[in-house]
Structures are given as structure tokens and as C-alpha cells.
Design an enzyme around this catalytic site. Structure first.
Site, PDB file in Angstrom:
ATOM      1  N   CYS A  96     -41.594 -45.292  47.204  1.00 52.23           N
ATOM      2  CA  CYS A  96     -40.862 -46.047  48.050  1.00 52.23           C
ATOM      3  C   CYS A  96     -40.421 -47.446  47.258  1.00 52.23           C
ATOM      4  O   CYS A  96     -40.827 -47.837  46.271  1.00 52.23           O
ATOM      5  CB  CYS A  96     -41.426 -46.510  49.219  1.00 52.23           C
ATOM      6  SG  CYS A  96     -43.043 -47.636  49.132  1.00 52.23           S
ATOM      7  N   ALA A 111     -43.143 -49.855  46.336  1.00 51.15           N
ATOM      8  CA  ALA A 111     -43.717 -49.198  45.015  1.00 51.15           C
ATOM      9  C   ALA A 111     -42.959 -49.593  43.829  1.00 51.15           C
ATOM     10  O   ALA A 111     -43.529 -50.077  42.795  1.00 51.15           O
ATOM     11  CB  ALA A 111     -43.817 -48.082  45.116  1.00 51.15           C
ATOM     12  N   ARG A 114     -51.869 -47.638  38.642  1.00 48.43           N
ATOM     13  CA  ARG A 114     -50.855 -47.251  37.547  1.00 48.43           C
ATOM     14  C   ARG A 114     -51.216 -47.568  36.211  1.00 48.43           C
ATOM     15  O   ARG A 114     -50.603 -47.184  35.141  1.00 48.43           O
ATOM     16  CB  ARG A 114     -49.358 -47.917  38.054  1.00 48.43           C
ATOM     17  CG  ARG A 114     -48.382 -47.784  36.905  1.00 48.43           C
ATOM     18  CD  ARG A 114     -47.001 -48.399  37.687  1.00 48.43           C
ATOM     19  NE  ARG A 114     -46.062 -48.645  36.779  1.00 48.43           N
ATOM     20  CZ  ARG A 114     -45.463 -49.610  36.433  1.00 48.43           C
ATOM     21  NH1 ARG A 114     -46.118 -50.815  36.626  1.00 48.43           N
ATOM     22  NH2 ARG A 114     -44.426 -49.582  35.577  1.00 48.43           N
ATOM     23  N   HIS A 145     -36.972 -51.490  42.038  1.00 47.36           N
ATOM     24  CA  HIS A 145     -36.734 -51.924  40.871  1.00 47.36           C
ATOM     25  C   HIS A 145     -35.430 -53.043  40.686  1.00 47.36           C
ATOM     26  O   HIS A 145     -35.586 -54.123  40.392  1.00 47.36           O
ATOM     27  CB  HIS A 145     -36.081 -50.667  39.861  1.00 47.36           C
ATOM     28  CG  HIS A 145     -37.403 -49.892  39.732  1.00 47.36           C
ATOM     29  ND1 HIS A 145     -36.831 -48.477  39.187  1.00 47.36           N
ATOM     30  CD2 HIS A 145     -38.582 -49.757  39.799  1.00 47.36           C
ATOM     31  CE1 HIS A 145     -38.054 -47.571  39.123  1.00 47.36           C
ATOM     32  NE2 HIS A 145     -39.004 -48.664  39.352  1.00 47.36           N
TER      33      HIS A 145
END
Ligand code: CFM
Length: 542
Positions: A55, A58, A89, A187
Site C-alpha cells: 500500500c 508501505a 525489509r 514513493h
């Protein structure tokens, strides 16, 4: 067996007609005789389809902001989003000052029902005060999770007030999970804010080294960034800032002084790369430090950009030294890997980046794709003007920057820049598709059903993807290697990373475990479900 239009159609025929029409646009069989083949990407996943995507939260907090080590990253929301985005991660970080590495903490406002009903702003403000008192970080970020947007907490004003109170850089990110079709939206949100509020805030005016660079889109997963840094430092580069693996607020705010920006992951950070070029005149170079040949090519391209004979020579010396070290180590693994095939499906970059490394080991990628990349990551940046913005992509505005009056400087003369552009990927990315072989399959947002079907047809020797789909192929008797967090291994980047990767992949092939697993299609017919008629007419009673 290969996939052709007929087999592809048979797979898609299991979908309802509307779903079939949509999915068909997201799958290609590479055929170079057709020129650039168009693929649909960055659109909503159809409800009911089991996707691997994440999402917006994230992408913002987890991917771009999370690795910055000297900042405390507050997750404003119920605890789950914070807990499940907490270092899984494997973006590693080490700090020169151990008191200034906060990555091992999970910091959340832990919203409860009463906060949802009465609002969470006061709790967030109190929490920031507490964070400053306990951790004394260099800066703070606040990332919003879904309910924060739904109840309308004004995190921007909470951040502004707290910044005044503490005299500290505090930025807030409206990256609620639902903000876009995938983590890609996150991002973009992170890129915009970092550019607007952090990069360029530092006092430095001149590059501290002769060859000063920033490394963008390198997140130090499993230590990848450290391996690349080891090589770059031997050659003589000064790395000002890494965005964002093992990165820091302190380095980031002076990122404007670099003479060149390297872009490893185009998808997650191309916005900052282009904005840095507009604002400070710093070109970016697409690099790929995954795979020996790609690493060598990237190093040579960097040296060409600076065009300094001494640097070019040092680059060749380091390449020769590194190759002498790793070539004999790779040899035995190449024997194990030769002639094998792979699926390479990762988020937005690695589906492309790992194909070269596989090739060097003798493994052919027969299927590749991205979870959430955009058309330019498949087809190259030349398609950018042709991509139509839809309601979802318009949701995240492009940040428009102008040349900085004091700090904008052309790093190299215009003529030389044009000449270089013809030779090296300067401020350009050609995408994944050009490098794929004819007949290979390219799938955008590969889903559970298609994974099973395509494995059944193509029977790859190894499947590379993530944790969500890792165990399906393994139950089919096919080794699976996570290319997101590397399954607790790495680094895989650069020269020594290639050896680690070859070793891990070879171990996967060589383990006798696979002798104990019989793929389901070998001993069982497929089960097919049907819906029975409602004989007792119970539905009518409701
Ligand atoms: Fe870039 Fe990444 Fe990737 Fe990515 Fe990611 Fe990742 Fe990835 Mo997982 S930033 S697009 S959002 S290279 S977390 S380090 S591995 S999906 S291919």
C-alpha cells in the site's frame, strides 16, 4: 514448453470476460519484431485477485523514509501497520554514533478506539514531545495510516507546531494506505516531501570530494549498499548521500552538492532524480549494481561521465582486481546453474536488475515482471509523454521545482552532456523489456492464479519473488528465492554480492529436499469447483 498467445488465452479464459480483457493488457510475450510493445501498468488491482502488492503507506514509510537512521519515524495509526512494517525489509544501517540509529525501534501512536472517535492529534503531539525527550533524534517523520485520513487528523499542522516547539525538522506524510493503487504512490509522496522539506536544507555549498555523488534508490537490503560503497570508495568516489539505505538526515540535507546522482531503483526515486536535475543542474545516471557485468558497465559509465583519465584508469584497475578475486569463486556455481530457467518477479526494479546476474550464471529468465512499476519501467522513459494520468495517479500531485537561484550549476557543458547521452544512460532509463529475450513472458502485477498456471506451463527451475508467493512454488517442488529481503542472506549487489547470490542459488538447486516433493500436477488431477443449484430454495426465503 513456451507460452504462446493460445496458451495465454487458455489461462485468461478462466476469468470473467471483463477481468480477462483487463489482465490481457498486463501480459506480453516479448516479440522484438513488433518494436515497442505496450503494457498496461500502475492501474488498480481487480478486487478478488490475490496480488502481491503493498500500500501507499508501505511505499512511503516502509520503503523510502524507513531506512533513514538518525530520524525517528512515527507511524500514526493503530499498532498493526507499525508492527508489520518494522524492519522485515532488512534495510540495514550502522551509525558512527550508536545513539543515533533508531531503526531498531517500532514507534507508533498506537491509536485506540477513543482516538478514532475523538481524534488522534493531541495524542500525536504528546507523542512527538516524548520522542524528542527520549531519543533526541536529528529529525522526525510522521506517516499516516488509513484511519488517520478517514477521521481527518491534520498531521501537517501537528508537525508544524511541533517543529516550532522543538526547533527540529519534523515532516508529515499523508501516505494513507488507500492513497494509490500500490506502494508506488507512497514513493511519490515521500519523494515530494523529502525534496521540498529536507534536501537542500544544509549549509554546504561545494562538493567535499573531487568526484562527489549521491546514490539514489539503494536501500541497503541485506547490506547491498555497503558492498557498492566498498567498490566506489576504492575508485575514489565521495558518497554524499544514499537515498535511503543506511542514509541519514544529516547527509540528505546536503545532497544538493553532488556532481552526479546515481539511480539504482528508478521506480521509487526517479521523482527526486529529475527534481534534483531541474533545481540544482545535477544529471542522473541509471546504474545497476546487481550482476557482475552490470556493475562493471555502471562503473565505466560513471568514469565516462567525469571523463578524467586517472579515474578511468583507477576504475579499470579496481574492476580487474575484483574480477580476479571473484571469478574463481563463481566457477563452481556456474556449473551447477548452467542451463536452468527462472521466473523473476519483484516490485519495481529487481524484476529487471536480477536478469543479468541470472544470465551470467547460465540461468535464463523466462518470465519477469513488476508488482507496481509504471509503463516507463517496462518500456523506457520515452513513453512518459504518452502515459495518460488517471484519477488514481492524479491523486499524488507532481511537485514542480524551479532552478535554485544560488545553487543551480551546470555540472558539465551542454554539448558534452548531449554527446554523453548518446553513449551512457544519462537522465534516461530504457526499461526492462528491451533486455528480455523473444518468447519470454512479461507480466504486470502477477497474481496467485497466474503464478500457478504459468509455473505449470513453463516449469522454471527457480522462482524469484517475495514472501507472499514464496511457498506456492516450493510446494510445487521448485526452489524459491526471495528477492525482496533475500531470505536472511545478502548482500547480492556488486562483485562479492554476486558470489553470495550464486552460492545461495546453487544451494537451492543442490539440496536433496526437492526429491521428497512431488509437484501436484504429476500425481493428481486438478480439482475444479462448481456451484450447486439451490435445491431447497433457501435463498428465496431470505
Ligand atoms: Fe525499488 Fe526496492 Fe524494488 Fe521498491 Fe519494494 Fe524492495 Fe522491491 Mo520489495 S524500492 S521498487 S518498493 S528496488 S521493498 S528495496 S524489494 S518491492 S523491487
Amino acid at each position: 514448453m513456451a507460452v504462446n498467445e493460445k496458451t495465454l488465452d487458455a489461462i485468461l479464459n478462466e476469468y470473467p470476460a471483463k477481468v480477462k480483457r483487463s489482465r490481457k493488457k498486463h501480459i506480453l510475450i516479448k516479440d522484438s519484431s513488433l518494436g515497442r510493445q505496450e503494457i498496461e501498468a500502475n492501474t488498480r488491482t481487480i478486487p478478488g485477485i490475490m496480488t502481491n502488492r503493498g500500500c501507499a503507506f508501505a511505499g512511503c514509510k516502509g520503503v523510502v523514509l524507513g531506512p533513514l537512521k538518525d530520524m525517528v519515524h512515527i507511524v500514526h495509526g493503530p499498532i498493526g501497520c507499525a508492527y508489520y512494517s518494522w524492519l522485515t525489509r532488512r534495510n540495514k544501517a550502522k551509525s558512527e554514533d550508536p545513539g543515533k540509529n533508531f531503526l531498531s525501534y517500532c514507534v507508533s501512536s498506537d491509536m485506540q478506539e477513543s482516538d478514532i472517535v475523538f481524534g488522534g492529534e493531541k495524542k500525536l503531539a504528546r507523542m512527538i514531545d516524548e520522542v524528542v525527550e527520549i531519543f533526541k533524534p536529528n529529525a522526525i517523520t510522521i506517516s499516516a495510516t488509513c484511519p488517520v485520513g478517514l477521521i481527518g487528523d491534520d498531521i501537517q499542522s501537528v508537525a508544524r507546531e511541533a517543529q516550532k516547539r522543538h526547533g527540529l525538522n519534523i515532516t508529515a506524510y499523508n501516505c494513507e494506505g488507500y492513497k494509490g493503487v500500490s506502494q508506488s504512490a507512497g514513493h511519490h509522496i515521500a519523494n515530494n516531501n523529502l525534496m521540498e522539506r529536507i534536501i537542500g536544507q544544509g549549509e554546504m555549498e561545494d562538493p567535499p570530494g573531487k568526484y562527489t555523488i549521491n546514490m539514489l534508490g539503494e536501500y541497503n537490503i541485506g547490506g547491498d549498499g555497503w558492498e557498492v560503497e566498498r567498490v566506489l570508495k576504492q575508485i575514489g568516489y565521495h558518497i554524499q548521500a544514499v537515498m535511503t539505505g543506511n542514509g541519514s538526515f544529516e547527509d540528505l540535507k546536503n545532497a544538493h552538492v553532488a556532481q552526479l546522482n546515481l539511480v539504482q531503483c528508478h521506480r521509487s526515486i526517479n521523482y527526486i532524480a529529475t527534481m534534483l536535475e531541474t533545481k540544482y543542474g545535477t544529471p542522473w545516471l541509471k546504474v545497476n549494481f546487481i550482476g557482475v557485468q552490470s556493475t562493471i558497465e555502471s562503473l565505466r559509465n560513471m568514469a565516462q561521465y567525469f571523463g578524467d583519465e586517472e579515474l578511468i584508469k583507477r576504475t579499470e584497475d579496481v574492476i580487474a582486481k575484483e574480477l580476479a578475486e571473484i571469478d574463481p569463486m563463481l566457477e563452481p556455481y556456474k556449473k551447477i546453474c548452467a542451463g536452468k530457467t527462472a521466473f523473476c518477479f519483484v516490485g519495481g526494479s529487481r524484476g529487471h536488475h536480477y536478469q543479468g546476474l541470472y544470465r551470467e550464471l547460465g540461468i535464463e529468465t523466462v518470465l519477469a515482471g513488476y508488482e507496481f512499476a509504471h509503463r516507463d519501467d517496462y518500456e523506457g522513459r520515452e513513453v512518459l509523454p504518452k502515459i495518460k494520468a488517471d484519477a488514481d495517479s492524479k491523486n499524488i500531485p507532481d511537485l514542480h521545482v524551479n532552478p535554485d537561484e544560488k545553487r543551480y550549476r551546470l555540472k558539465i557543458p551542454v554539448e558534452r552532456m548531449e554527446d554523453l547521452k548518446g553513449r551512457i544512460p544519462l537522465s534516461n532509463y530504457k526499461g526492462m523489456n528491451t533486455e528480455m529475450r523473444d518468447g519470454s513472458v512479461i507480466v504486470d502485477d502477477l497474481n496467485h492464479y497466474e503464478t500457478e498456471e504459468l509455473i505449470r506451463i513453463l516449469k522454471p527451475d527457480i522462482f524469484s519473488s517475495g514472501i507472499k508467493d514464496k511457498y506456492i512454488p516450493q510446494k510445487m517442488g521448485i526452489p524459491s528465492k526471495q528477492l525482496h529481503n533475500y531470505d536472511y542472506s545478502g548482500p547480492y549487489a556488486g562483485f562479492r554480492g554476486a558470489v553470495n547470490f550464486a552460492r545461495d542459488i546453487s544451494m537451492s538447486f543442490a539440496t536433496p529436499t526437492w526429491n521428497f516433493i512431488v509437484p501436484p500436477w504429476k500425481d493428481r488431477p486438478l480439482l475444479a469447483g462448481t456451484i450447486d443449484q439451490c435445491v431447497n430454495d433457501l435463498c428465496a426465503e431470505e
